[in-house]
Motif scaffolding. Structure first.
Motif, mmCIF file in Angstrom:
data_model
loop_
_atom_site.group_PDB
_atom_site.id
_atom_site.type_symbol
_atom_site.label_atom_id
_atom_site.label_comp_id
_atom_site.label_asym_id
_atom_site.label_seq_id
_atom_site.Cartn_x
_atom_site.Cartn_y
_atom_site.Cartn_z
ATOM 1 N N ARG A 136 32.067 49.201 38.719
ATOM 2 C CA ARG A 136 32.216 47.749 38.889
ATOM 3 C C ARG A 136 33.344 47.553 39.893
ATOM 4 N NH1 ARG A 136 32.972 46.709 32.523
ATOM 5 N NH2 ARG A 136 34.475 48.361 32.896
ATOM 6 N N TYR A 137 33.289 46.464 40.635
ATOM 7 C CA TYR A 137 34.350 46.223 41.611
ATOM 8 C C TYR A 137 34.659 44.743 41.724
ATOM 9 C CZ TYR A 137 31.011 44.307 44.917
ATOM 10 O OH TYR A 137 30.078 43.501 45.517
ATOM 11 N N THR A 138 35.864 44.473 42.177
ATOM 12 C CA THR A 138 36.262 43.145 42.633
ATOM 13 C C THR A 138 37.185 43.328 43.826
ATOM 14 O OG1 THR A 138 36.115 42.171 40.422
ATOM 15 C CG2 THR A 138 37.441 40.979 42.043
ATOM 16 N N PHE A 139 36.819 42.714 44.944
ATOM 17 C CA PHE A 139 37.692 42.630 46.115
ATOM 18 C C PHE A 139 38.124 41.171 46.230
ATOM 19 C CE2 PHE A 139 35.082 46.272 47.512
ATOM 20 C CZ PHE A 139 36.043 47.131 48.031
ATOM 21 N N VAL A 140 39.407 40.938 46.337
ATOM 22 C CA VAL A 140 39.920 39.604 46.632
ATOM 23 C C VAL A 140 40.470 39.679 48.056
ATOM 24 C CG1 VAL A 140 41.528 37.766 46.008
ATOM 25 C CG2 VAL A 140 40.510 39.209 44.211
ATOM 26 N N TYR A 141 39.957 38.809 48.924
ATOM 27 C CA TYR A 141 40.338 38.791 50.331
ATOM 28 C C TYR A 141 41.158 37.560 50.654
ATOM 29 C CZ TYR A 141 36.535 42.193 50.878
ATOM 30 O OH TYR A 141 35.718 43.285 50.769
ATOM 31 N N LYS A 142 42.091 37.733 51.593
ATOM 32 C CA LYS A 142 42.915 36.626 52.073
ATOM 33 C C LYS A 142 43.011 36.752 53.589
ATOM 34 C CE LYS A 142 45.802 33.232 51.028
ATOM 35 N NZ LYS A 142 45.289 31.983 50.541
ATOM 36 N N LEU A 143 42.857 35.631 54.270
ATOM 37 C CA LEU A 143 43.018 35.607 55.725
ATOM 38 C C LEU A 143 44.508 35.506 56.019
ATOM 39 C CD1 LEU A 143 41.562 35.500 58.474
ATOM 40 C CD2 LEU A 143 41.586 33.010 58.260
ATOM 41 N N ARG A 144 45.061 36.535 56.628
ATOM 42 C CA ARG A 144 46.487 36.575 56.961
ATOM 43 C C ARG A 144 46.653 37.013 58.407
ATOM 44 N NH1 ARG A 144 49.455 39.482 51.833
ATOM 45 N NH2 ARG A 144 49.150 37.797 50.343
ATOM 46 N N GLY A 145 47.385 36.211 59.157
ATOM 47 C CA GLY A 145 47.621 36.563 60.557
ATOM 48 C C GLY A 145 46.334 36.709 61.344
ATOM 49 N N GLY A 146 45.321 35.927 60.981
ATOM 50 C CA GLY A 146 44.049 35.970 61.694
ATOM 51 C C GLY A 146 43.154 37.127 61.286
ATOM 52 N N ARG A 147 43.521 37.826 60.227
ATOM 53 C CA ARG A 147 42.757 39.010 59.803
ATOM 54 C C ARG A 147 42.484 38.956 58.306
ATOM 55 N NH1 ARG A 147 44.576 44.816 59.299
ATOM 56 N NH2 ARG A 147 42.618 45.910 59.527
ATOM 57 N N TRP A 148 41.232 39.242 57.910
ATOM 58 C CA TRP A 148 40.885 39.292 56.502
ATOM 59 C C TRP A 148 41.403 40.597 55.920
ATOM 60 C CZ3 TRP A 148 39.216 35.426 53.612
ATOM 61 C CH2 TRP A 148 38.688 34.310 54.257
ATOM 62 N N LEU A 149 42.258 40.487 54.903
ATOM 63 C CA LEU A 149 42.837 41.656 54.245
ATOM 64 C C LEU A 149 42.508 41.628 52.756
ATOM 65 C CD1 LEU A 149 46.364 41.675 55.914
ATOM 66 C CD2 LEU A 149 44.420 43.162 56.458
ATOM 67 N N ILE A 150 42.454 42.794 52.178
ATOM 68 C CA ILE A 150 42.260 42.915 50.736
ATOM 69 C C ILE A 150 43.619 42.701 50.082
ATOM 70 C CG2 ILE A 150 41.612 44.465 48.859
ATOM 71 C CD1 ILE A 150 39.948 46.014 51.105
ATOM 72 N N ILE A 151 43.698 41.735 49.152
ATOM 73 C CA ILE A 151 44.959 41.530 48.440
ATOM 74 C C ILE A 151 44.891 42.060 47.010
ATOM 75 C CG2 ILE A 151 45.703 39.607 49.880
ATOM 76 C CD1 ILE A 151 44.937 37.734 47.508
ATOM 77 N N ASN A 152 43.655 42.256 46.518
ATOM 78 C CA ASN A 152 43.478 42.829 45.190
ATOM 79 C C ASN A 152 42.129 43.537 45.172
ATOM 80 O OD1 ASN A 152 42.706 42.979 42.276
ATOM 81 N ND2 ASN A 152 44.698 42.001 42.047
ATOM 82 N N HIS A 153 42.134 44.761 44.659
ATOM 83 C CA HIS A 153 40.894 45.534 44.576
ATOM 84 C C HIS A 153 40.903 46.265 43.250
ATOM 85 C CE1 HIS A 153 38.393 49.148 46.304
ATOM 86 N NE2 HIS A 153 37.730 48.498 45.381
ATOM 87 N N HIS A 154 39.944 45.935 42.422
ATOM 88 C CA HIS A 154 39.779 46.609 41.130
ATOM 89 C C HIS A 154 38.437 47.305 41.141
ATOM 90 C CE1 HIS A 154 38.435 46.497 36.772
ATOM 91 N NE2 HIS A 154 39.356 47.430 36.848
ATOM 92 N N SER A 155 38.440 48.572 40.710
ATOM 93 C CA SER A 155 37.213 49.343 40.642
ATOM 94 C C SER A 155 37.281 50.217 39.393
ATOM 95 C CB SER A 155 37.072 50.213 41.890
ATOM 96 O OG SER A 155 35.870 50.952 41.866
ATOM 97 N N SER A 156 36.235 50.193 38.594
ATOM 98 C CA SER A 156 36.211 51.011 37.393
ATOM 99 C C SER A 156 34.794 51.485 37.121
ATOM 100 C CB SER A 156 36.745 50.229 36.194
ATOM 101 O OG SER A 156 36.003 49.050 35.983
ATOM 102 N N LYS A 157 34.695 52.666 36.560
ATOM 103 C CA LYS A 157 33.383 53.220 36.236
ATOM 104 C C LYS A 157 32.659 52.289 35.266
ATOM 105 C CE LYS A 157 34.578 58.037 36.894
ATOM 106 N NZ LYS A 157 34.711 59.357 36.264
ATOM 107 N N VAL A 158 31.344 52.178 35.465
ATOM 108 C CA VAL A 158 30.534 51.383 34.570
ATOM 109 C C VAL A 158 30.450 52.128 33.235
ATOM 110 C CG1 VAL A 158 28.199 50.515 34.149
ATOM 111 C CG2 VAL A 158 29.190 50.366 36.431
ATOM 112 N N PRO A 159 30.691 51.423 32.129
ATOM 113 C CA PRO A 159 30.583 52.081 30.820
ATOM 114 C C PRO A 159 29.174 52.634 30.607
ATOM 115 C CG PRO A 159 31.565 49.906 30.602
ATOM 116 C CD PRO A 159 31.076 50.028 32.012
ATOM 117 N N THR A 160 29.091 53.722 29.882
ATOM 118 C CA THR A 160 27.788 54.343 29.660
ATOM 119 C C THR A 160 26.998 53.666 28.557
ATOM 120 O OG1 THR A 160 28.799 55.968 28.216
ATOM 121 C CG2 THR A 160 28.488 56.589 30.528
ATOM 122 N N GLU A 161 27.640 52.847 27.760
ATOM 123 C CA GLU A 161 26.935 52.142 26.673
ATOM 124 C C GLU A 161 26.864 50.671 26.946
ATOM 125 O OE1 GLU A 161 28.164 53.119 22.740
ATOM 126 O OE2 GLU A 161 28.523 55.176 23.309
#
Length: 161
Positions: A136-161
């Motif tokens: 599973r993932y979540t990317f949070v992007y913010k436009l800073r200085g004219g460039r889209w940057l990742i400010i938060n990125h969460h990634s975790s394995k999908v549960p098997t159940e």
């Protein structure tokens, strides 16, 4: 939602074209235009293309200096560039290739958006054997200085159940 496969080369070119004018609008004092869902989706292509370079610094360049990374295969919260580079240096040893399986994009305003969903990584070990990891993932992007940057990125394995 459908499955999407991305190619790195086309993604880099597309991102460059789509965001070429963004810095100019910021510099001239104009408000940036609200991003399209497609533009936000293509930020994953940019990130995946950076993974394909196997250069941890190139991947880390996509994150804001104050970004938070909660990575898939580490229990450590990565809050500094050095910590993110360290994580990606090890992660890239498995030659990861990401593929979005399902996603939801929320455009919050002209300068921020969230891309969240499910992705799959194909990993290759030192003997050439491939394995798949669903996450599973979540990317949070913010436009800073004219460039889209990742400010938060969460990634975790999908549960098997």
């Amino acid at each position: 939602m459908g499955r999407h496969t991305y190619t790195a080369g086309a993604a880099v070119t597309t991102i460059a074209v789509l965001f070429a004018g963004t810095g100019t609008a910021q510099a001239s004092g104009h408000q940036p235009q609200r991003p399209t869902e497609r533009q936000i989706r293509e930020l994953f292509d940019r990130w995946n293309a950076a993974l394909a370079t196997l250069d941890a610094n190139r991947v880390a360049d996509l994150y804001a200096p104050d970004a938070v990374l909660l990575p898939t295969v580490s229990a450590e919260i990565r809050k500094t560039r050095a910590a993110r580079v360290d994580y990606f240096r090890h992660f890239l040893e498995s030659k990861p290739v990401g593929r979005i399986q399902e996603r939801v994009v929320n455009i919050l305003n002209r300068t921020s958006a969230i891309d969240t969903g499910l992705y799959e990584f194909t990993l290759t070990d030192e003997h050439g054997h491939k394995s798949k990891v669903d996450a599973r993932y979540t990317f949070v992007y913010k436009l800073r200085g004219g460039r889209w940057l990742i400010i938060n990125h969460h990634s975790s394995k999908v549960p098997t159940e």
